[in-house]
Write a protein that holds these residues in place. Structure first.
Motif, mmCIF file in Angstrom:
data_model
loop_
_atom_site.group_PDB
_atom_site.id
_atom_site.type_symbol
_atom_site.label_atom_id
_atom_site.label_comp_id
_atom_site.label_asym_id
_atom_site.label_seq_id
_atom_site.Cartn_x
_atom_site.Cartn_y
_atom_site.Cartn_z
ATOM 1 N N GLY A 103 16.650 57.687 -9.449
ATOM 2 C CA GLY A 103 16.892 58.840 -8.559
ATOM 3 C C GLY A 103 16.769 60.349 -8.955
ATOM 4 O O GLY A 103 16.242 60.264 -10.336
ATOM 5 N N LYS A 104 16.857 61.138 -8.387
ATOM 6 C CA LYS A 104 16.846 62.723 -9.080
ATOM 7 C C LYS A 104 18.031 63.148 -9.464
ATOM 8 O O LYS A 104 19.066 62.733 -9.225
ATOM 9 N N GLU A 105 17.818 63.994 -10.593
ATOM 10 C CA GLU A 105 18.982 64.511 -11.204
ATOM 11 C C GLU A 105 18.723 65.952 -11.530
ATOM 12 O O GLU A 105 17.667 66.380 -11.452
ATOM 13 N N LYS A 106 19.505 66.581 -11.579
ATOM 14 C CA LYS A 106 19.529 68.222 -12.010
ATOM 15 C C LYS A 106 19.709 68.566 -13.189
ATOM 16 O O LYS A 106 20.751 67.986 -13.921
ATOM 17 N N GLY A 107 18.794 69.111 -14.085
ATOM 18 C CA GLY A 107 18.841 69.375 -15.540
ATOM 19 C C GLY A 107 19.672 70.480 -15.723
ATOM 20 O O GLY A 107 20.319 71.191 -14.758
ATOM 21 N N THR A 108 20.139 70.741 -16.883
ATOM 22 C CA THR A 108 21.064 71.840 -17.325
ATOM 23 C C THR A 108 20.429 73.269 -17.009
ATOM 24 O O THR A 108 21.257 74.329 -16.883
ATOM 25 N N ASN A 109 19.049 73.468 -16.991
ATOM 26 C CA ASN A 109 18.542 74.595 -16.365
ATOM 27 C C ASN A 109 18.269 74.611 -15.113
ATOM 28 O O ASN A 109 17.748 75.659 -14.550
ATOM 29 N N GLY A 110 18.830 73.739 -14.446
ATOM 30 C CA GLY A 110 18.849 73.964 -13.017
ATOM 31 C C GLY A 110 17.438 73.220 -12.121
ATOM 32 O O GLY A 110 17.473 73.155 -10.977
ATOM 33 N N SER A 111 16.558 72.735 -13.066
ATOM 34 C CA SER A 111 15.430 72.053 -12.347
ATOM 35 C C SER A 111 15.725 70.572 -12.226
ATOM 36 O O SER A 111 16.883 69.888 -12.718
ATOM 37 N N VAL A 112 15.227 70.064 -11.040
ATOM 38 C CA VAL A 112 15.351 68.829 -10.682
ATOM 39 C C VAL A 112 14.260 67.777 -11.155
ATOM 40 O O VAL A 112 13.224 68.312 -11.135
ATOM 41 N N TYR A 113 14.859 66.720 -11.747
ATOM 42 C CA TYR A 113 13.762 65.708 -12.112
ATOM 43 C C TYR A 113 13.986 64.167 -11.954
ATOM 44 O O TYR A 113 15.161 63.906 -11.478
ATOM 45 N N ASN A 114 13.139 63.345 -12.042
ATOM 46 C CA ASN A 114 13.188 61.984 -11.712
ATOM 47 C C ASN A 114 14.088 61.250 -12.940
ATOM 48 O O ASN A 114 13.206 61.606 -13.970
ATOM 49 N N LYS A 115 15.018 60.631 -12.763
ATOM 50 C CA LYS A 115 15.674 59.781 -13.734
ATOM 51 C C LYS A 115 15.140 58.441 -13.926
ATOM 52 O O LYS A 115 15.448 57.722 -12.788
ATOM 53 N N PHE A 116 15.076 57.874 -15.050
ATOM 54 C CA PHE A 116 14.535 56.691 -15.197
ATOM 55 C C PHE A 116 15.375 55.790 -16.175
ATOM 56 O O PHE A 116 15.926 56.382 -16.991
ATOM 57 N N GLU A 117 15.168 54.414 -16.010
ATOM 58 C CA GLU A 117 15.768 53.530 -16.970
ATOM 59 C C GLU A 117 14.618 52.745 -17.542
ATOM 60 O O GLU A 117 13.563 52.463 -16.711
ATOM 61 N N LEU A 118 14.631 52.445 -18.586
ATOM 62 C CA LEU A 118 13.589 51.777 -19.458
ATOM 63 C C LEU A 118 14.050 50.769 -20.477
ATOM 64 O O LEU A 118 14.831 51.284 -21.202
ATOM 65 N N VAL A 119 13.491 49.605 -20.276
ATOM 66 C CA VAL A 119 14.053 48.591 -21.066
ATOM 67 C C VAL A 119 12.845 47.871 -21.569
ATOM 68 O O VAL A 119 11.942 47.329 -20.668
ATOM 69 N N VAL A 120 12.613 47.531 -22.825
ATOM 70 C CA VAL A 120 11.582 46.836 -23.360
ATOM 71 C C VAL A 120 12.154 45.656 -24.230
ATOM 72 O O VAL A 120 12.973 45.855 -24.840
ATOM 73 N N GLN A 121 11.694 44.566 -23.660
ATOM 74 C CA GLN A 121 12.315 43.401 -24.448
ATOM 75 C C GLN A 121 11.283 42.801 -25.215
ATOM 76 O O GLN A 121 10.294 42.336 -24.754
ATOM 77 N N LYS A 122 11.280 42.898 -26.663
ATOM 78 C CA LYS A 122 10.382 42.254 -27.502
ATOM 79 C C LYS A 122 10.243 40.784 -27.359
ATOM 80 O O LYS A 122 11.088 40.107 -27.119
ATOM 81 N N VAL A 123 9.048 40.460 -27.584
ATOM 82 C CA VAL A 123 8.608 39.012 -27.713
ATOM 83 C C VAL A 123 9.267 38.278 -29.060
ATOM 84 O O VAL A 123 8.856 39.056 -30.056
#
Length: 124
Positions: A103-123
């Motif tokens: 979803g969207k989050e507000k940064g410390t400087n007030g700007s809004v950005y998309n927040k992601f989760e990233l998981v890489v599972q190694k082979v």
């Protein structure tokens, strides 16, 4: 016995239908479909590779090519967070990946950005 004239007409029927606008051509694209980042619709699959393209407005865009469980290949544009996360987790072709837009989050400087989760599972 065999009507050559009729079979030749049938061979061109599909192309004539496309030419007249009655049918759309079936095109096999070498480019995977662009995956759209959406909340509650995570990208889960196997990394096939990485690519990039030049966007006329945003400049160079890095992408990851992922094979989904159904075998379809999609390309996901990587923002700085995702690109850095791929490097940090040493993502490479054959690894499993999860990209989820939280979803969207507000940064410390007030700007809004998309927040992601990233998981890489190694082979293993």
């Amino acid at each position: 016995m065999f009507n050559n004239h009729q079979s030749k007409q049938d061979r061109f029927a599909f192309l004539k239908a496309i030419a007249s606008g009655q049918s759309a051509p079936v095109v096999e694209s070498s480019f995977p479909e662009i995956w759209k980042h959406e909340v509650d619709k995570p990208l889960i699959g196997i990394i096939i590779g990485f690519s990039s393209f030049e966007h006329e407005r945003f400049g160079l865009q890095e992408t990851v090519i992922v094979e989904l469980e159904n075998g379809q290949h999609v390309s996901a544009i990587l923002n700085n967070y995702l690109s850095n996360g791929m490097q940090y987790q040493r993502a490479e072709p054959g690894d499993y990946v999860l990209i989820r837009l939280l979803g969207k989050e507000k940064g410390t400087n007030g700007s809004v950005y998309n927040k992601f989760e990233l998981v890489v599972q190694k082979v293993q």
